[in-house]
Each structure stands twice: as C-alpha cells, then as structure tokens.
Design an enzyme around this catalytic site. Structure first.
Site, PDB file in Angstrom:
ATOM      1  N   GLY A 210       0.823  -1.194   0.000  1.00 21.56           N
ATOM      2  CA  GLY A 210       0.000   0.000   0.000  1.00 21.56           C
ATOM      3  C   GLY A 210       0.860   1.248   0.000  1.00 21.56           C
ATOM      4  N   ILE A 214       4.674   2.237   6.645  1.00 24.33           N
ATOM      5  CA  ILE A 214       4.995   0.814   6.754  1.00 24.33           C
ATOM      6  C   ILE A 214       5.453   0.238   5.417  1.00 24.33           C
ATOM      7  CG2 ILE A 214       4.038  -1.486   7.206  1.00 24.33           C
ATOM      8  CD1 ILE A 214       2.461  -0.255   9.503  1.00 24.33           C
ATOM      9  N   GLU A 233      -2.502  -3.414  -6.436  1.00 27.73           N
ATOM     10  CA  GLU A 233      -3.481  -2.429  -6.906  1.00 27.73           C
ATOM     11  C   GLU A 233      -2.866  -1.052  -7.014  1.00 27.73           C
ATOM     12  OE1 GLU A 233      -6.487  -2.684  -3.932  1.00 27.73           O
ATOM     13  OE2 GLU A 233      -5.490  -1.327  -2.538  1.00 27.73           O
ATOM     14  N   GLY A 331      -8.918  -2.828  -1.276  1.00 32.90           N
ATOM     15  CA  GLY A 331      -8.465  -4.098  -1.832  1.00 32.90           C
ATOM     16  C   GLY A 331      -7.895  -5.057  -0.810  1.00 32.90           C
TER      17      GLY A 331
END
Length: 613
Positions: A210, A214, A233, A331
């Site tokens: 993502g 992190i 994604e 997602g």
C-alpha cells in the site's frame, strides 16, 4: 487520423436532475471538469456522485452544494469527506475494490455519465487513462455519456489504459498538475515493522504494497532480496529504486512475468514520470488486478496491508473507528484472500502496536463497539507489529491469543491476558505473558544457517506450548535420559505451559526454530535458571536428534553466555552425565571447566564470566 475531439459539455443536455455520475479516481480527479459543471449547473439538482478514493479538495461535498450533489463513496479519504459521512451528508458504500466495477456493469448502480481525466489522444485517437485505470475503465464502458478533461500533463501508461476519442461525448482541454503524495520517512516503530515483514519475504516473491510509512519501511529492507515481482493495486515511489537496482525484475512471476502490474499509482512527480511511456509497468482495471483468482496465479504472493485494530482471535478492523467510518474496505480482502490461496503465499497485516501516542493498544481483546470486521479471523496468516510476527494460520483460539499478546506492546500484555482468561480462551494455568529478551537485539530473532537450511534463534514464549510438547515427544529415550537423568513419559499441556511461560528478565529460555511459511517446529531449546545468589545460573539444553552434531547446541550456548555476560552474572554452571560425551564436548569447547562432583556418574562444569567481561 482520428476525428476531432468532441465539443465542450452542454450540461443541461447531458444531465438531468437525479442522475448518477461517476467521478475519476485517485490522482486523476477531473477538477476543471467538475468546476465547469458547478458553474453551469443551472436547474440541476440531486446529482449523485459516486467514486472511490479521490485526491482533491472535495469541494463537491461541501454543505453549500447539498442541493446540487449527493455523494456516495466506496472509500472515504480526507477530512471533508469523513466529516460529511459522519454528519450524514454523504454516504459510504462498503465494497471490495475488485467488485466495484460490477456495480456499474450489472446496473446495480447504473451510470448516466462518467467524468474522467485522460491524456491527449495519439495519432490513432487513443487517450490514456494514465495514473488511474482502477474502476474508471468500467465506468467508461457503462456510462451513457463519457465526459473527459484532456490533460497534457497526464502520463501515458501501458496496459488496458486507453479510451478512444469516439467514446467521448464531450470534453474540455485543461492542464492540471497531478496531486503528489511524497514519501513519508519511516519512524523507529515502522522501521522495525518493515524489518520483520521483510523477513517473511522470500527471494522470488511477488508483492502487493500500500502507501505510507509501513510499506516504505518494508521496501527499505528489501534492498538485498533477489528476483522480486509486483502485482499490486497500487504502486508508489518506493518501487522505483528497487526496479532500477534489479531487485524488482518480475522474472519469477508466474502471472504477467516480466511486468509490474498495477491499477493505479500515487506518489511524486518522479513516479508519474517513471510510469510515463514505461512498457515494463502495466495498468489494468481493479476487477482484473484485484481478482483473488488472478492474484493467486502468482506463486509466493505476499500481500501486505494495515489495520486500525486486531482482536485476539485475529479479526481485522480496517475501515472504521467505533461507529465512525474512516476509510473503506478497498483491496485488503482481495489481496489477503489471493495471497492465501497462492502457492507459498503470505497474507500479512502490519500495524503499530499502539495508537494515540502509546495510550491505546491496537491489539485488543475484542473489537471496539461499532467497528466492523473487514478481514475475518480465517483470512489472516500473519500479524506484524514492532514487537514481532504473530503466526495465526492453523492456530487455535488459545494459540492465536497468546501469539497476538506476544506482539502487543509490553505494557498492555498483562491486561490482555487477563481479559482473555475471563472467556476461557486461554486456560486457568496460563498465568504469564510473553517477555522480551532485549540482549538478543531489537528484533529478538537471529537467523542461523545450519546444514544449508535457515533457522530462527529466538526466545521461547507462551504461544510455543504445543510446539514444545511436540518437541518433547519427538525425543528418543536416550535423549530424554541424558537431559533429565531419568525416563519421563509425559509432557502435559500444563507442564509445557510452565516451561514456555518464563520471566525472561530473570531466567532465560531460547529455542531454535525451523520456520517455513506457517509451519513452525522447535529443533533445540536452551535454558538457564538464575541461582538464589543472583550472580550465577545453571544451564541446560536439548536438541532434536537429527541435528545432533550440527552446531545447534554450541550456538545456543554461545548466545546464553553472551546474554549472561550482558546481565552481569559472575558464572554459569552445568550438570552433565559423565557418559554424555557429546554434551561434555559442547560445554568444554565453550571453556567450561570440570569441577569436583559428589556423584561419580555426573560431571559439574563451571564457566567464570568475570574474565570474559
């Protein structure tokens, strides 16, 4: 040569009051087009706007436009949008990102118009959707009217990212800088999380990541990996350097080999320039990229997602804080499920152990009232915090609770254990909670290569109760006799629990574990018990038979000596049967000296630590 671009929109012809329109996603919000609609919306009312995450000022959700627009979002982003949803002025519709397109395609949410941003057409008349293909392509195909903002600054991306000018009902040409999301530098907490997650990533794995601290921290610790791939994604700036270094080369991918696959990108101008005309990065619709079946076609698929909180059974809250909806399903479930069914795949939830400056634990005994479960307890295989990796696949509720307490912040562990004891999720005899061994280093795990295989040296913890029991029953009678000086025939769960529930600040219990995927098997255990004088300890260890003579005992002993030295002990001692030649060699090779013993069948050995300090 393509036909000329269509004329600018006549909104009164294209739209009627009560229509539903789709608004472009992420970094491709057609702001100038929306401004034109607002300026020319005379007589129009109650236009429903649907969209996913949008990087914009969200002016369409301001109270002054309540009469013109009704907003329905599949993903909440930005303070204005959160406030509007919280106050009931906007709606939130939860939906897996892989299925948003189907709402348009099956006319559950039929679209009267799609407002999108594209780049200029090429000589064949094809415009690129650029940095956001996601659900935009489905909206283009299903909307009655497609109205485009032609932006010369939009990158031209590869893949299923093209719209022909003949599909456009109207357009305006307006230059618009794409919104940027610069990289966020990891802090010490997220850096440690990144280090733990990177340990789960094997060479040749395919990644989904993502955006935020992190993922950036994870990418930072993948610099020395080999042959990684990307099926995600979203991609961000973090992938650029790894691609240029050849760390990410997509060679081992088993689905779209050789290509980085995504549906949208968010980042800086450097990223937008990187994807512009880049044939190695391909953009496809979310229905394709986020399809769990397609995700699973990548071997060793690693999905890394975050959460707001995780309860002690493994339920994941990701879109809400109590009754307040905060973001969306997105997602996460698509990729967690896809990675779970991928050969060698690893679905990971990574999050800091606390929130609100350390005042609140994000590992909780039960989810907060009003919060919703996005990812079920059956989906998640790993939960990672700055305190370690909790392995959940195939674990009972008791084992899950103990694993997750282990990766919670130490100041919350006692109360978490007390809470789950009330519900009998852990038994009455489970009285202790996991303790740290800071002398092992900040991540409390050391990787060992023995006989060509990789092992982890780490502290024993309460979640190892069943694994230690299995380890005991794997021993031959000879091993048990040498270790205990008699033939024990049973290791109850209660006894095993007492052996793994150790106050590691006083005594020490280490193990060497063979960890592959979710399979964890103890191969050796080493302990010392602090004597009453507080300055010396007694040492013992045992190794699985197939690794006798491979150096495990020596490495455990060396680690225990190092820790005893750091804790300021004066000496270590051990009692070994005189006929246990192998064990005697291990101790004597570490400079333990034989001492006079009362029992002729037993040898006492002692190591003075003062000379070593």
């Amino acid at each position: 040569m393509y036909t000329a671009l269509p004329n600018r929109p006549d909104w009164q012809t294209l739209l009627k009051s009560g229509n539903r329109i789709f608004l472009g996603s992420h970094a491709a919000v057609p702001n100038a087009l929306l401004d034109d609609l607002i300026a020319n919306a005379q007589g129009l009312h109650d236009i429903e706007i649907v969209h996913i995450l949008t990087l914009a000022d969200h002016r369409w959700v301001e109270p002054k436009f309540n009469d013109l627009f009704k907003v329905n979002t599949f993903f909440i982003g930005g303070d204005k949008m959160r406030a509007a949803v919280s106050e009931g002025r906007a709606d939130y519709t939860p939906c897996f990102l892989s299925e948003v397109s189907s709402l348009f395609e099956t006319d559950i949410l039929p679209l009267d118009a799609a407002l999108i941003m594209v780049g200029p057409p090429d000589k064949f008349g094809y415009c690129s959707l650029g940095v956001s293909v996601d659900v935009v392509q489905a909206a283009v195909r299903k909307a009655k009217y497609v109205i485009a903002q032609i932006n010369p600054l939009m990158p031209r991306t590869s893949g299923d990212s093209f719209v022909h000018v003949s599909q456009l009902s109207a357009s305006i040409e307006r230059q618009q800088e794409l919104p940027e999301m610069p990289d966020v530098e990891p802090d010490p907490v997220t850096e440690r999380i990144g280090q733990y997650v990177s340990m789960l990533v094997e060479d040749g794995a395919t990644l989904q990541l993502g955006i935020g601290k992190i993922p950036n921290a994870v990418l930072q610790y993948l610099q020395h990996h080999k042959n990684l791939g990307v099926h995600s994604e979203l991609i961000t700036d973090g992938v650029i350097d790894l691609i240029k270094k050849g760390v990410i080369n997509n060679r081992k991918k088993t689905f779209h080999p050789g290509k980085t696959v995504t549906s949208f990108c968010l980042g800086s101008k450097r990223l937008y320039d990187f994807v512009d005309g880049n044939p190695h990065v391909e953009f496809y619709p979310s229905s394709y990229v986020n399809s769990p079946v397609n995700i699973s076609r990548n071997n060793k698929m690693v999905a890394i997602n975050s959460a707001i909180e995780v309860d002690l059974t493994g339920q994941v809250v990701a879109d809400s804080i109590g009754y307040q909806f905060y973001s969306g399903i997105g997602g996460q479930v698509d990729f967690i499920r896809g990675a779970a069914i991928s050969p060698g795949g690893k679905p990971i939830i990574a999050l800091p152990s606390t929130a609100k400056n350390g005042k609140v634990s994000r590992i909780v005994p039960h989810i907060t009232q009003g919060s919703g479960v996005v990812t079920s307890r059956g989906h998640v295989h790993y939960v990672v915090t700055e305190f370690g990796v909790a392995s959940l696949k195939g674990r009972s509720i008791r084992e899950r609770a103990l694993e997750l307490i282990r990766v919670a912040h130490p100041k919350f562990r006692a109360q978490l254990l007390e809470q789950v004891r009330k519900h009998y999720w852990v038994p009455h005899y489970q009285k202790d909670y996991p303790r740290e061994v800071p002398e092992l280093g900040k991540i409390s795990v050391k990787t060992l290569i023995i006989d060509g295989a990789s092992f982890d040296l780490r502290p024993l913890n309460p979640a190892d109760e069943r694994r230690l029991q299995e380890f005991f029953y794997s021993h031959t009678k000879e091993t048990l006799f040498y270790r205990y000086n008699y033939y024990p025939t049973q290791m109850t769960r209660e006894k095993s629990c007492s052996l793994v529930s150790v106050d590691q600040s006083r005594d020490l219990a280490l193990c060497i574990v063979r960890q592959y995927g979710s399979v964890s098997e103890i191969q050796a255990v080493g302990r010392y018990y602090l004597n009453e004088d507080g300055t010396s300890c007694e040492v013992a260890f045992v190794t699985r038979e197939k690794y006798h003579g491979k150096g495990m005992a020596r490495q455990l002993l060396a680690e225990m000596i190092s820790i005893a030295n750091k804790r300021g002990l004066d000496s270590m001692q051990a009692y070994v049967r005189s006929d246990n030649k192998n064990m005697l060699r291990v101790f004597e090779s570490a400079n333990f000296k034989r001492q006079p013993a009362e029992d002729p069948g037993e040898v006492m050995l002692k190591l003075s630590l003062k000379a070593d300090s």
